[in-house]
Design a protein around this motif. Structure first.
Motif, PDB file in Angstrom:
ATOM      1  N   MET A  71      -0.646 -34.154   0.305  1.00 54.10           N
ATOM      2  CA  MET A  71      -0.718 -35.484   0.905  1.00 54.10           C
ATOM      3  C   MET A  71      -2.003 -35.707   1.692  1.00 54.10           C
ATOM      4  O   MET A  71      -2.262 -36.817   2.163  1.00 54.10           O
ATOM      5  CB  MET A  71       0.501 -35.717   1.804  1.00 54.10           C
ATOM      6  CG  MET A  71       1.779 -35.916   1.035  1.00 54.10           C
ATOM      7  SD  MET A  71       3.161 -36.374   2.126  1.00 54.10           S
ATOM      8  CE  MET A  71       4.429 -36.724   0.897  1.00 54.10           C
ATOM      9  N   ARG A  72      -2.799 -34.632   1.837  1.00 51.90           N
ATOM     10  CA  ARG A  72      -4.123 -34.699   2.470  1.00 51.90           C
ATOM     11  C   ARG A  72      -4.069 -35.184   3.913  1.00 51.90           C
ATOM     12  O   ARG A  72      -4.971 -35.861   4.407  1.00 51.90           O
ATOM     13  CB  ARG A  72      -5.064 -35.589   1.649  1.00 51.90           C
ATOM     14  CG  ARG A  72      -5.247 -35.153   0.217  1.00 51.90           C
ATOM     15  CD  ARG A  72      -6.069 -33.903   0.098  1.00 51.90           C
ATOM     16  NE  ARG A  72      -7.505 -34.176   0.258  1.00 51.90           N
ATOM     17  CZ  ARG A  72      -8.457 -33.265   0.142  1.00 51.90           C
ATOM     18  NH1 ARG A  72      -8.109 -32.004  -0.083  1.00 51.90           N
ATOM     19  NH2 ARG A  72      -9.726 -33.574   0.288  1.00 51.90           N
ATOM     20  N   SER A  73      -2.996 -34.836   4.587  1.00 50.93           N
ATOM     21  CA  SER A  73      -2.874 -35.172   6.006  1.00 50.93           C
ATOM     22  C   SER A  73      -1.894 -34.201   6.652  1.00 50.93           C
ATOM     23  O   SER A  73      -1.115 -33.539   5.965  1.00 50.93           O
ATOM     24  CB  SER A  73      -2.389 -36.609   6.196  1.00 50.93           C
ATOM     25  OG  SER A  73      -1.066 -36.756   5.724  1.00 50.93           O
ATOM     26  N   LEU A  74      -1.939 -34.153   7.969  1.00 49.30           N
ATOM     27  CA  LEU A  74      -0.964 -33.379   8.715  1.00 49.30           C
ATOM     28  C   LEU A  74       0.211 -34.284   9.078  1.00 49.30           C
ATOM     29  O   LEU A  74       0.159 -35.496   8.893  1.00 49.30           O
ATOM     30  CB  LEU A  74      -1.622 -32.788   9.965  1.00 49.30           C
ATOM     31  CG  LEU A  74      -2.844 -31.906   9.684  1.00 49.30           C
ATOM     32  CD1 LEU A  74      -3.447 -31.386  10.989  1.00 49.30           C
ATOM     33  CD2 LEU A  74      -2.494 -30.738   8.766  1.00 49.30           C
ATOM     34  N   GLY A  75       1.290 -33.686   9.592  1.00 50.87           N
ATOM     35  CA  GLY A  75       2.507 -34.458   9.842  1.00 50.87           C
ATOM     36  C   GLY A  75       2.651 -34.907  11.272  1.00 50.87           C
ATOM     37  O   GLY A  75       1.758 -34.727  12.113  1.00 50.87           O
ATOM     38  N   ARG A  76       3.803 -35.485  11.550  1.00 48.13           N
ATOM     39  CA  ARG A  76       4.137 -35.998  12.877  1.00 48.13           C
ATOM     40  C   ARG A  76       5.411 -35.320  13.373  1.00 48.13           C
ATOM     41  O   ARG A  76       6.263 -34.925  12.580  1.00 48.13           O
ATOM     42  CB  ARG A  76       4.355 -37.514  12.826  1.00 48.13           C
ATOM     43  CG  ARG A  76       3.161 -38.292  12.293  1.00 48.13           C
ATOM     44  CD  ARG A  76       3.488 -39.782  12.178  1.00 48.13           C
ATOM     45  NE  ARG A  76       2.388 -40.512  11.565  1.00 48.13           N
ATOM     46  CZ  ARG A  76       1.312 -40.940  12.208  1.00 48.13           C
ATOM     47  NH1 ARG A  76       1.204 -40.715  13.510  1.00 48.13           N
ATOM     48  NH2 ARG A  76       0.357 -41.575  11.583  1.00 48.13           N
ATOM     49  N   GLU A  77       5.543 -35.249  14.680  1.00 50.89           N
ATOM     50  CA  GLU A  77       6.743 -34.655  15.264  1.00 50.89           C
ATOM     51  C   GLU A  77       8.011 -35.359  14.785  1.00 50.89           C
ATOM     52  O   GLU A  77       9.041 -34.717  14.560  1.00 50.89           O
ATOM     53  CB  GLU A  77       6.668 -34.706  16.788  1.00 50.89           C
ATOM     54  CG  GLU A  77       5.637 -33.790  17.398  1.00 50.89           C
ATOM     55  CD  GLU A  77       4.264 -34.417  17.549  1.00 50.89           C
ATOM     56  OE1 GLU A  77       3.422 -33.840  18.255  1.00 50.89           O
ATOM     57  OE2 GLU A  77       4.031 -35.493  16.954  1.00 50.89           O
ATOM     58  N   ALA A  78       7.929 -36.673  14.615  1.00 53.58           N
ATOM     59  CA  ALA A  78       9.109 -37.429  14.177  1.00 53.58           C
ATOM     60  C   ALA A  78       9.550 -37.035  12.778  1.00 53.58           C
ATOM     61  O   ALA A  78      10.737 -37.154  12.445  1.00 53.58           O
ATOM     62  CB  ALA A  78       8.823 -38.932  14.234  1.00 53.58           C
ATOM     63  N   ASP A  79       8.621 -36.561  11.940  1.00 56.13           N
ATOM     64  CA  ASP A  79       9.008 -36.102  10.603  1.00 56.13           C
ATOM     65  C   ASP A  79      10.008 -34.957  10.698  1.00 56.13           C
ATOM     66  O   ASP A  79      10.918 -34.838   9.873  1.00 56.13           O
ATOM     67  CB  ASP A  79       7.775 -35.640   9.822  1.00 56.13           C
ATOM     68  CG  ASP A  79       6.780 -36.751   9.550  1.00 56.13           C
ATOM     69  OD1 ASP A  79       7.223 -37.905   9.374  1.00 56.13           O
ATOM     70  OD2 ASP A  79       5.570 -36.474   9.521  1.00 56.13           O
ATOM     71  N   VAL A  80       9.830 -34.113  11.708  1.00 48.22           N
ATOM     72  CA  VAL A  80      10.752 -32.999  11.939  1.00 48.22           C
ATOM     73  C   VAL A  80      12.014 -33.470  12.648  1.00 48.22           C
ATOM     74  O   VAL A  80      13.134 -33.131  12.253  1.00 48.22           O
ATOM     75  CB  VAL A  80      10.061 -31.899  12.765  1.00 48.22           C
ATOM     76  CG1 VAL A  80      11.050 -30.789  13.118  1.00 48.22           C
ATOM     77  CG2 VAL A  80       8.869 -31.332  12.013  1.00 48.22           C
TER      78      VAL A  80
END
Length: 258
Positions: free
Chosen positions: A218-227
Motif C-alpha cells: 500500500m506504500r504507506s504506514l498505518g494508523r493506530e485506529a487501524d489496530v
C-alpha cells in the motif's frame, strides 16, 4: 454495527501509549467501561480525559506489570470495583532498541522480556481465571510483524512478540470451552503522523520508516485506529467464534511481492 460492549469492562495495559490509548478510546466509544492501566499515571489520566470528553467511561490506574504483587493487588481491586474484567488487551511493550545480537545490551533484553512478555503473563494470570469462572471473556495480545517475521536489530522485541503468539494461542485452547476467546494482532508500524507522509517525506525524517513504507504494497504506514478498530471487533459479541488467530494489520507487507 453494535459490538455489544455496553455492559463490559475492558482493561488495556499500556493504556497511556499510542496504540493503547486509541484502544481505550475506541472501546469506550463502543460502550465499554475502560481501565487505562499504565506505569505512567499522567499518560493514563490524559486518556481518561479524552474518553470522558467524548461521553465515555474510563479509569486511570498506575501499575508496574513487572511487579507481581502490584499486579495481583491491582487486578483484585479492579475486579471488586468494576464487577469483573471482561476484556483484557495486552498492549504494554517497549520498542526502542536497534542493535544486532553481537552488540546487544543484556539489560535491554531483560527489560523487554520482563515488560513485553512476563508483564503480559502476570496480568493475564490474574484476570483469566475470573473470565473462565464467568464463562465469558476476550483477550487480545498485541504482537507485531517483528514477531511474525523477525526484526533486524530488534532481537528482544521480536522474540517477545513472537512469544505472545504462542501465549495467545495457548489461552485460546484453555478458554475455548468456557466462552473465553484469545486472539493476537500483528501490526505493521502504525503512527498517525507517519501515515500522512509520502515516502520522500519519510526518507527525510527517518530512513528506517521509509524503507518499511517502500516494502509495503500500500506504500504507506498505518494508523493506530487501524489496530484499535480490529481490537473492538475481536472483543465483540460478533467475534465469539473467532479464537486462536493471528491477524495482521500490515498494509500487505507480509505478502510476497516483486
Amino acid at each position: 454495527m453494535d459490538f455489544g460492549l455496553d455492559d463490559r469492562t475492558a482493561l488495556v495495559t499500556g493504556g497511556g501509549g499510542r496504540i493503547g490509548s486509541e484502544d481505550c478510546r475506541v472501546l469506550a466509544a463502543e460502550g465499554a467501561e475502560v481501565v487505562a492501566l499504565d506505569v505512567n499515571l499522567d499518560a493514563a489520566e490524559a486518556v481518561v480525559d479524552d474518553v470522558e470528553s467524548a461521553g465515555g467511561t474510563a479509569h486511570a490506574v498506575a501499575c508496574d506489570l513487572t511487579d507481581r504483587e502490584d499486579v495481583r493487588d491491582t487486578v483484585a481491586a479492579l475486579e471488586e470495583e468494576t464487577g469483573g474484567i471482561d476484556i483484557l488487551v495486552n498492549n504494554a511493550a517497549m520498542v526502542d532498541a536497534r542493535s544486532q545480537v553481537k552488540d546487544y545490551d543484556d539489560e535491554v533484553w531483560d527489560r523487554d522480556v520482563a515488560i513485553n512478555l512476563t508483564g503480559a503473563y502476570n496480568v493475564t494470570r490474574e484476570v483469566f481465571p475470573h473470565m473462565l469462572d464467568r464463562e465469558w471473556g476476550r483477550v487480545v495480545n498485541m504482537s507485531s510483524m517483528a514477531g511474525w517475521q523477525g526484526g533486524f536489530g530488534q532481537v528482544s522485541y521480536a522474540a517477545t512478540k513472537a512469544a505472545l503468539i504462542g501465549f495467545g494461542k495457548t489461552l485460546a485452547l484453555e478458554g475455548a470451552r468456557k466462552g473465553v476467546t484469545s486472539n493476537v494482532i500483528a501490526p505493521n508500524i502504525v503512527v498517525d503522523e507517519f501515515a500522512d507522509m509520502s515516502i520522500e517525506e519519510l526518507e527525510a525524517f527517518d530512513s528506517y520508516f521509509a524503507r518499511i513504507a517502500k516494502a509495503t504494497p500500500m506504500r504507506s504506514l498505518g494508523r493506530e485506529a487501524d489496530v484499535a478498530n480490529l481490537v473492538a471487533y475481536l472483543c465483540s459479541e460478533q467475534a465469539g467464534y473467532v479464537t486462536g488467530q493471528v491477524v495482521g494489520v500490515t498494509g500487505g507487507i507480509d505478502l510476497f511481492s516483486f
